[in-house]
Structure formats: structure tokens, C-alpha cells
Design a protein around this motif. Structure first.
Motif, PDB file in Angstrom:
ATOM      1  N   LYS A  40     -12.240  -0.024   0.096  1.00 42.63           N
ATOM      2  CA  LYS A  40     -12.050   1.116   1.001  1.00 42.63           C
ATOM      3  C   LYS A  40     -13.288   2.007   0.956  1.00 42.63           C
ATOM      4  CE  LYS A  40      -7.159   1.476  -0.271  1.00 42.63           C
ATOM      5  NZ  LYS A  40      -6.194   2.299  -0.998  1.00 42.63           N
ATOM      6  N   GLY A  94      -4.025   0.023  -6.449  1.00 38.03           N
ATOM      7  CA  GLY A  94      -3.541   1.302  -6.970  1.00 38.03           C
ATOM      8  C   GLY A  94      -2.156   1.643  -6.465  1.00 38.03           C
ATOM      9  N   ASP A 112      -3.048  -3.486  -2.350  1.00 41.49           N
ATOM     10  CA  ASP A 112      -3.727  -2.317  -2.918  1.00 41.49           C
ATOM     11  C   ASP A 112      -3.559  -2.384  -4.427  1.00 41.49           C
ATOM     12  OD1 ASP A 112      -4.711   0.219  -3.502  1.00 41.49           O
ATOM     13  OD2 ASP A 112      -2.812   1.200  -3.013  1.00 41.49           O
ATOM     14  N   GLU A 130       0.857  -1.185   0.000  1.00 39.74           N
ATOM     15  CA  GLU A 130       0.000   0.000   0.000  1.00 39.74           C
ATOM     16  C   GLU A 130       0.895   1.238   0.000  1.00 39.74           C
ATOM     17  OE1 GLU A 130      -3.612   0.819   0.390  1.00 39.74           O
ATOM     18  OE2 GLU A 130      -2.471   2.608  -0.132  1.00 39.74           O
ATOM     19  N   ASP A 131       0.589   2.191  -0.891  1.00 39.14           N
ATOM     20  CA  ASP A 131       1.461   3.363  -0.982  1.00 39.14           C
ATOM     21  C   ASP A 131       1.048   4.519  -0.077  1.00 39.14           C
ATOM     22  OD1 ASP A 131      -0.744   3.380  -2.787  1.00 39.14           O
ATOM     23  OD2 ASP A 131       0.047   5.200  -3.678  1.00 39.14           O
ATOM     24  N   GLU A 132      -0.196   4.515   0.408  1.00 42.98           N
ATOM     25  CA  GLU A 132      -0.622   5.635   1.247  1.00 42.98           C
ATOM     26  C   GLU A 132      -0.298   5.359   2.712  1.00 42.98           C
ATOM     27  OE1 GLU A 132      -4.681   7.129   0.395  1.00 42.98           O
ATOM     28  OE2 GLU A 132      -4.484   5.863  -1.378  1.00 42.98           O
TER      29      GLU A 132
HETATM   30 CA    CA Z   1      -2.927   3.355  -3.582  1.00 43.49          CA
END
Ligand code: CA
Length: 225
Positions: free
Chosen positions: A101, A54, A52, A8-10
Motif C-alpha cells: 500500500k 495487519g 491484508d 481487510e479491516d479498513e
Molecule cells: Ca489492516
């Protein structure tokens, strides 16, 4: 203890997922992009992946199939939008499940537990399979529900067998149709509706409010305990 990889990038969502996992007794591991996620899975010691779709560097579905092509571990896809097509693609590429989400922590932990449980017991082919109140004996073509024998048509049996084998995982309409009716019928969702209605009449306590055979609108079906 093996870790659960959060890809997950966030940062805020990473932290939230880590808190949920820790509360559920799991050890979190982290990847911020697809390349890192693949490297960590390759290194080993990962029990399951929360992926994730994205991520910044590579298409999420590409990462999913890269992991799936080499590893059997449970992959739960975390999608931002309620994007039905993306969920179907992920399931058909071998994701075990998905959460959307904003997600509910308890639901996420329940999905993870059931994915880990499925991964833990490889089915023995000749043994009767169980799911909740259902016992399905593939060798004898017999089904009982709450200890009472249930008479099913061959199609109904085949659909139920697929669902029981999936053990609570969502099966897409196309996957069920291909398995039971063949490739030529992957778009004939009406066939499934008819069989599901019949199965619910035979298996559900209240067929009008099905608790056992759950519809995932636009996606497919799963059994629920
Ligand atoms: Ca993302």
C-alpha cells in the motif's frame, strides 16, 4: 464465477479493492478479520485471496499459513509498509505474491491475473516450460530464448528453471539458494548475483537494463513478461 476474497479491516481499502476487482471483471467477497477469512475460504467458491497482513484478530502470517496448509488457491499479500522482512516471510510461507500500500490498481490486477493463470495450469513434468521468450526443456536440459539456443552452466540452468517454474512469482534469495546450492548456502546471496549477471548476459536484450529477470531489492528475483 468464483469470487476474490478481500481480507481487510479498513473499510476504505475494502471499497477501493472492490472497485479495482470489479473493474478487472472479478467478483469481490469480504472478510474483516482473520477468523472470517478462514471461514469463508473453508466454505469454498473463492478463487484467490487478497490478504491484508495487519488484521485485528490474528497475526497475518499465521492466517496465511493456516490457509496455505489446507488450500492451493493463490494468496496475494497486501502489506501496509515496505517491510522487506515481512514480505520475505510471507513468500516463504507460501504467498504467491505481494503488493504494498498504496498500490496501483492495474499492477494489482496484473499480479492477480498471473497468479490465477499459474493456479490454472498445473505444470506437466515432462513438457518444455515457457515464460515469455524463454523455452526450457528440463528433460533435455535445453534452453532457447527468442528461438535461439542458449548454453547455460548447470547452476544457471537450475536457477532459470526455478524462475520459469515460478512463472512470474517472486522467489526469495533464500528459496533460490536452498534449491540450487543447498541449505548450507541460504545466506550466500553473492552466488545468486553472479549467476543472475551471467543469465542476463545470455538472455536479456539489454543486460544493462534487464527486463526479463527482475530484481526485487532485498527480497529476491522474478521473471517478467
Ligand atoms: Ca489492516
Amino acid at each position: 464465477m468464483s469470487a476474490i476474497l478481500i481480507a481487510e479491516d479498513e473499510p476504505a481499502i475494502r471499497r477501493l479493492l472492490a472497485t479495482i476487482l470489479t473493474r478487472g471483471g472479478h467478483e469481490p467477497a469480504f472478510a474483516e478479520n482473520g477468523r472470517e477469512a478462514l471461514a469463508i475460504v473453508e466454505r469454498g467458491g473463492i478463487a484467490a485471496v487478497l490478504l491484508d497482513l495487519g488484521l485485528p484478530d490474528r497475526d497475518g502470517l499465521e492466517i496465511l499459513s493456516a490457509i496455505r496448509s489446507r488450500h492451493d488457491l493463490p494468496i496475494i499479500v497486501v502489506t501496509a509498509r515496505n517491510d522487506t522482512a515481512e514480505k520475505i516471510a510471507a513468500l516463504d510461507l507460501g504467498a504467491d505474491d505481494y503488493v504494498t500500500k498504496p498500490f496501483d490498481g492495474d499492477e494489482l490486477l496484473a499480479r492477480l491475473r498471473s497468479a490465477l493463470r499459474r493456479a490454472g495450469h498445473a505444470q506437466q513434468a515432462d513438457m518444455p516450460m515457457r515464460f515469455g521468450p524463454i523455452v526450457l526443456d528440463g528433460a533435455r536440459h535445453e534452453v532457447t530464448c527468442r528461438d535461439a539456443p542458449v548454453t547455460l552452466t548447470p547452476r544457471e540452468f537450475a536457477v532459470l528453471q526455478a524462475l520459469v517454474e515460478a512463472g512470474g512469482r517472486v522467489l526469495t534469495h533464500a528459496a533460490l539458494l536452498e534449491r540450487v546450492w543447498g541449505k548450507a548456502h541460504v545466506a550466500d546471496v553473492d552466488y545468486l548475483r553472479v549467476v543472475m549477471r551471467a543469465l542476463r548476459l545470455k538472455l536479456e536484450r539489454d543486460p544493462a537494463q534487464p527486463a526479463l529477470i527482475r530484481n526485487e531489492p532485498g527480497i529476491g528475483y522474478r521473471l517478467a513478461d
